[in-house]
Design an enzyme around this catalytic site. Structure first.
Site, PDB file in Angstrom:
ATOM      1  N   HIS A   1     -16.819  34.103 124.207  1.00  8.20           N
ATOM      2  CA  HIS A   1     -15.706  35.006 124.563  1.00  8.20           C
ATOM      3  C   HIS A   1     -15.753  36.282 123.709  1.00  8.20           C
ATOM      4  O   HIS A   1     -16.286  36.284 122.603  1.00  8.20           O
ATOM      5  CB  HIS A   1     -14.342  34.306 124.473  1.00  8.20           C
TER       6      HIS A   1
ATOM      7  N   ASN B   1     -17.948  30.060 122.324  1.00  9.19           N
ATOM      8  CA  ASN B   1     -18.168  29.909 123.771  1.00  9.19           C
ATOM      9  C   ASN B   1     -18.540  31.234 124.446  1.00  9.19           C
ATOM     10  O   ASN B   1     -18.578  31.327 125.663  1.00  9.19           O
ATOM     11  CB  ASN B   1     -16.905  29.330 124.429  1.00  9.19           C
TER      12      ASN B   1
ATOM     13  N   GLU C   1     -12.045  34.634 128.112  1.00  2.46           N
ATOM     14  CA  GLU C   1     -12.681  33.323 128.027  1.00  2.46           C
ATOM     15  C   GLU C   1     -13.613  33.081 129.217  1.00  2.46           C
ATOM     16  O   GLU C   1     -13.408  33.648 130.298  1.00  2.46           O
ATOM     17  CB  GLU C   1     -11.590  32.232 128.009  1.00  2.46           C
TER      18      GLU C   1
ATOM     19  N   ASP D   1      -6.371  42.019 120.839  1.00  2.00           N
ATOM     20  CA  ASP D   1      -5.547  40.934 121.370  1.00  2.00           C
ATOM     21  C   ASP D   1      -4.444  40.504 120.395  1.00  2.00           C
ATOM     22  O   ASP D   1      -4.405  40.942 119.239  1.00  2.00           O
ATOM     23  CB  ASP D   1      -6.437  39.732 121.735  1.00  2.00           C
TER      24      ASP D   1
HETATM   25  P1  PGA Z   1     -14.117  34.329 114.289  1.00  2.00           P
HETATM   26  O1  PGA Z   1     -13.651  34.591 115.771  1.00  2.00           O
HETATM   27  O2  PGA Z   1     -14.488  35.657 113.723  1.00  2.00           O
HETATM   28  O3  PGA Z   1     -12.911  33.738 113.620  1.00  2.00           O
HETATM   29  O4  PGA Z   1     -15.274  33.401 114.352  1.00  2.00           O
HETATM   30  C1  PGA Z   1     -14.432  35.394 116.591  1.00  2.00           C
HETATM   31  C2  PGA Z   1     -13.832  35.450 117.955  1.00  2.00           C
HETATM   32  O5  PGA Z   1     -13.200  34.470 118.380  1.00  2.00           O
HETATM   33  O6  PGA Z   1     -13.990  36.468 118.629  1.00  2.00           O
END
Ligand code: PGA
Length: 251
Positions: free
Chosen positions: A138, A136, A143, A67
């Site tokens: 995702h 959450n 999302e 992404d």
């Molecule tokens: P993070 O993000 O590694 O910064 O916790 C993980 C994600 O959002 O997939």
């Protein structure tokens, strides 16, 4: 689903790097799906270390990132382009032409999404997909919601994600509200998936993911329960509630 519980962040990162290096050894022209965020930084650091020691060669590897924020140009320090070059690509021998990251400032974003899916298809699909997980649930920027998208698309970041990612910006207000992300279909078609989780912030979602048998668009990562080859590598902090639920509390 294979679950590896590492002692701490460093051990998690080493384990993930080892799995990636082994897959490259088996298939030097591996199509590698890459993730950003705080979690995989240590994995990239370890892969760079292994590369410098001659333990892994990326010269034929093809990469596709999950992404990119909409509106952040590659030179913006908060973009995932910048993250990928500073943490990884600037230090290893992936060929520039083999690096793919969605362009968050493309003139025609819909066309950019189509082009990205086409490039993944042309490469033969993802062999190994590295994933983080949001608080959450995702994966990529897919999302939670009423429905999930199969292909690369523009997505609106969930409030939880904006809050979690604010630490990479001056304030929550600065976090872009939209991003380009590969879809669930692209992730699920990867031949092998390695999901990383670190820290107590992820303990709740990991327990939910691993204790529930249910697949729901409310927890996008739950679709991984349907995938035939998923390895979860998490540290003890991320595993804590899961282990408590199983009655295996680690001191
Ligand atoms: P993070 O993000 O590694 O910064 O916790 C993980 C994600 O959002 O997939």
């Amino acid at each position: 689903m294979e679950i590896i519980i590492a002692r701490d962040y460093d051990e998690m990162s080493k384990k993930a790097a080892q799995i990636i290096a082994e897959e490259i050894k088996k298939k030097p022209e591996l199509v590698l799906g890459l993730a950003t965020g705080g979690t995989p930084v240590g994995t990239y650091r370890e892969l760079v270390r292994m590369y410098r020691k001659g333990e892994v060669d990326f010269s034929r590897v093809i990469t596709f990132n999950l992404d990119e924020y909409l509106g952040l140009p590659p030179e913006d320090e908060r973009s995932y382009h910048y993250y990928m070059y500073s943490n990884f690509f600037d230090h290893v021998n992936v060929k520039p032409e083999n690096i793919h990251i969605p362009n968050g400032v493309a003139e025609d974003i819909e066309e950019e999404c189509r082009r990205y899916d086409e490039a993944i298809k042309e490469a033969g699909g993802i062999d190994l997909q590295l994933l983080g997980i949001g608080v959450n649930g995702h994966i990529g920027f897919n999302e939670p919601g009423e429905e999930l998208m199969a292909n690369t698309h523009v997505t609106t970041l969930a409030p939880d994600t904006i809050k979690a990612n604010a630490r990479f910006f001056n304030s929550e207000d600065e976090v872009p509200r939209k991003a380009i992300t590969v879809g669930l279909g692209t992730i699920m078609k990867a031949k092998k998936i390695v999901l990383l989780a670190s820290g107590k912030e992820k303990a709740g979602i990991m327990a939910e993911l691993l204790s529930d048998n249910a697949v729901s668009t409310k927890v996008p990562a739950s679709f991984l329960l349907l995938h035939p080859d998923v390895t979860i590598v998490m540290d003890e902090e991320a595993a804590q509630i899961y282990l408590e639920k199983k009655g295996e509390v680690r001191a």
